[in-house]
Design a protein around this motif. Structure first.
Motif, PDB file in Angstrom:
ATOM      1  N   GLU A 192       3.986   0.056   3.452  1.00 14.56           N
ATOM      2  CA  GLU A 192       3.831  -0.981   2.434  1.00 14.56           C
ATOM      3  C   GLU A 192       4.788  -0.774   1.273  1.00 14.56           C
ATOM      4  OE1 GLU A 192       0.262  -3.549   0.341  1.00 14.56           O
ATOM      5  OE2 GLU A 192      -0.205  -1.592   1.245  1.00 14.56           O
ATOM      6  N   SER A 193       5.144   0.489   0.981  1.00 12.85           N
ATOM      7  CA  SER A 193       6.067   0.765  -0.121  1.00 12.85           C
ATOM      8  C   SER A 193       7.481   0.254   0.162  1.00 12.85           C
ATOM      9  CB  SER A 193       6.105   2.267  -0.406  1.00 12.85           C
ATOM     10  OG  SER A 193       6.776   2.979   0.645  1.00 12.85           O
ATOM     11  N   ILE A 227       8.223  -2.691   1.514  1.00  7.44           N
ATOM     12  CA  ILE A 227       8.291  -4.155   1.471  1.00  7.44           C
ATOM     13  C   ILE A 227       8.810  -4.621   0.113  1.00  7.44           C
ATOM     14  CG2 ILE A 227       6.955  -6.290   1.631  1.00  7.44           C
ATOM     15  CD1 ILE A 227       4.966  -4.781   3.418  1.00  7.44           C
ATOM     16  N   ASP A 228       9.793  -5.504   0.141  1.00  2.96           N
ATOM     17  CA  ASP A 228      10.298  -6.114  -1.093  1.00  2.96           C
ATOM     18  C   ASP A 228      10.544  -7.603  -0.854  1.00  2.96           C
ATOM     19  OD1 ASP A 228      12.724  -6.371   0.282  1.00  2.96           O
ATOM     20  OD2 ASP A 228      13.588  -4.569  -0.630  1.00  2.96           O
ATOM     21  N   GLU A 229      11.164  -8.266  -1.831  1.00  3.45           N
ATOM     22  CA  GLU A 229      11.350  -9.718  -1.733  1.00  3.45           C
ATOM     23  C   GLU A 229      12.341 -10.107  -0.648  1.00  3.45           C
ATOM     24  OE1 GLU A 229      14.371  -8.057  -4.475  1.00  3.45           O
ATOM     25  OE2 GLU A 229      12.200  -7.851  -4.235  1.00  3.45           O
ATOM     26  N   THR A 274      12.327  -8.611   2.435  1.00  5.75           N
ATOM     27  CA  THR A 274      11.764  -8.257   3.738  1.00  5.75           C
ATOM     28  C   THR A 274      11.327  -9.532   4.455  1.00  5.75           C
ATOM     29  OG1 THR A 274      10.961  -6.157   2.826  1.00  5.75           O
ATOM     30  CG2 THR A 274      10.049  -6.864   4.934  1.00  5.75           C
ATOM     31  N   VAL A 296      -2.051  -5.406   5.587  1.00  2.32           N
ATOM     32  CA  VAL A 296      -0.827  -5.155   4.825  1.00  2.32           C
ATOM     33  C   VAL A 296       0.101  -6.362   4.915  1.00  2.32           C
ATOM     34  CG1 VAL A 296       1.265  -3.743   4.676  1.00  2.32           C
ATOM     35  CG2 VAL A 296      -0.949  -2.653   5.088  1.00  2.32           C
ATOM     36  N   SER A 308      -0.716  -9.416   5.623  1.00  3.19           N
ATOM     37  CA  SER A 308      -1.333 -10.564   4.978  1.00  3.19           C
ATOM     38  C   SER A 308      -1.167 -10.526   3.467  1.00  3.19           C
ATOM     39  CB  SER A 308      -2.823 -10.611   5.351  1.00  3.19           C
ATOM     40  OG  SER A 308      -3.462 -11.716   4.746  1.00  3.19           O
ATOM     41  N   ARG A 309      -1.275  -9.346   2.880  1.00  3.92           N
ATOM     42  CA  ARG A 309      -1.124  -9.228   1.427  1.00  3.92           C
ATOM     43  C   ARG A 309       0.255  -9.671   0.964  1.00  3.92           C
ATOM     44  NH1 ARG A 309      -4.411  -4.480   1.778  1.00  3.92           N
ATOM     45  NH2 ARG A 309      -2.590  -3.116   2.025  1.00  3.92           N
ATOM     46  N   HIS A 310       1.255  -9.481   1.815  1.00  3.96           N
ATOM     47  CA  HIS A 310       2.637  -9.804   1.448  1.00  3.96           C
ATOM     48  C   HIS A 310       3.152 -11.056   2.155  1.00  3.96           C
ATOM     49  CE1 HIS A 310       3.211  -5.969  -0.715  1.00  3.96           C
ATOM     50  NE2 HIS A 310       2.415  -5.461   0.223  1.00  3.96           N
ATOM     51  N   CYS A 311       2.233 -11.779   2.853  1.00  4.56           N
ATOM     52  CA  CYS A 311       2.625 -12.995   3.589  1.00  4.56           C
ATOM     53  C   CYS A 311       3.829 -12.717   4.480  1.00  4.56           C
ATOM     54  CB  CYS A 311       2.933 -14.126   2.606  1.00  4.56           C
ATOM     55  SG  CYS A 311       1.554 -14.569   1.530  1.00  4.56           S
ATOM     56  N   LEU A 312       3.746 -11.627   5.218  1.00  5.56           N
ATOM     57  CA  LEU A 312       4.867 -11.155   6.027  1.00  5.56           C
ATOM     58  C   LEU A 312       4.567 -11.331   7.510  1.00  5.56           C
ATOM     59  CD1 LEU A 312       7.616  -9.725   5.525  1.00  5.56           C
ATOM     60  CD2 LEU A 312       6.433  -7.557   5.882  1.00  5.56           C
TER      61      LEU A 312
END
Length: 273
Positions: free
Chosen positions: A218-219, A221-223, A225, A252, A254-258
């Motif tokens: 999770e660390s 992931i950025d804008e 990704t 994980v 889902s939290r970042h819409c990835l």
């Protein structure tokens, strides 16, 4: 007005022309290598010949070709080993169990292929996404009430390598990044880097049966990704994630819409815990 046009040579020292009858074009280099222009009598100007950017043969590989490297092929294709004739060889360099006599193709599948060939119905090009009947069969196999599938949701590819290539190119743009498991299948990095896509490696923990290090993943992931790769069962570790661990991975994402690119090529060879 007479239907004529003229070939005009622009050389900075005046204008010279030749008549062209009935719209026929003239060919040639103009005598001095300068640009040639085709001008009609109505005054419209058209380029007849542009100077080539190449003055000699110098064909070079593209940046994509230079960026493409599969480390597995670099090792395996260059290996020159002589097996011990007194011992049976167990090849661990290829993930296809059928090559060495394991999991042979079922007789019903072989007969279906023979019938298809004998029918003469499938000798031409297939639809680019696969035959409707085949896609419907895949949709029926994987569909479930929580996530129903139709044939329109399925694309058939020429092997898993093309599927990976297609999925990455559809989801990612140059300059973005993807998350890839480590250890993991090297082709993801090979294809991504060739497209100008960065690869960030998230760790699998050997002391936890190669589960994902969720905090470390999770660390990363950025804008920029664009997707994460989840390989289950694992290649090359052979581990199988529990349902609980898979749900944590989904949370994980889902939290970042990835979006998740799920590599489950070996799913039918094991039973999920």
């Amino acid at each position: 007005m007479e239907n004529k046009s003229y070939l005009v040579q622009m050389n900075g020292k005046g204008v010279h022309n030749k008549s062209i009858e009935n719209g026929k074009s003239l060919s040639g280099n103009g005598g001095n290598g300068k640009d040639l222009h085709h001008v009609s009598v109505r005054g419209a100007l058209y380029h007849s010949k542009a100077k080539s950017r190449r003055q000699r043969w110098d064909v070079r590989p593209s940046e994509m070709a230079n960026n493409t490297l599969n480390p597995i092929r670099a090792i395996v294709d260059g290996m020159k080993l002589t097996p011990n004739p007194e011992k049976p060889m167990i090849a661990l360099s290829i993930g296809d169990p059928t090559v060495f006599g394991n999991l042979p193709t079922d007789g019903a599948v072989l007969q279906a292929m023979k019938d298809a060939i004998d029918s003469q119905k499938y000798n031409g090009y297939a639809p680019s996404v696969g035959y409707l009947k085949s896609r419907q069969a895949v949709a029926n196999f994987y569909s479930c009430p929580e996530a129903p599938l139709e044939a329109e949701d399925v694309i058939l590819t020429s092997g898993c390598s093309q599927a990976i290539d297609l999925a990455i190119s559809v989801l990612c743009n140059p300059g973005e990044n993807i998350l890839v498991p480590c250890p993991g299948f090297s082709l993801y990095k090979t294809l991504a880097v060739s497209m100008g896509i960065d690869v960030k490696l998230y760790n699998l923990l050997p002391e936890k049966s190669w589960e994902v290090d969720l905090l470390q993943m999770e660390s990363l992931i950025d804008e920029r990704t664009s997707c994460m790769i989840v390989t289950n069962p694992s290649n090359p570790c052979g581990s199988v994630f529990s349902k609980e661990h898979l749900q944590k991975i989904i949370k994980v994402a889902s939290r970042h819409c990835l979006p998740i690119l799920a590599d489950e090529i070996y799913s039918d060879m094991v039973s999920v815990r």
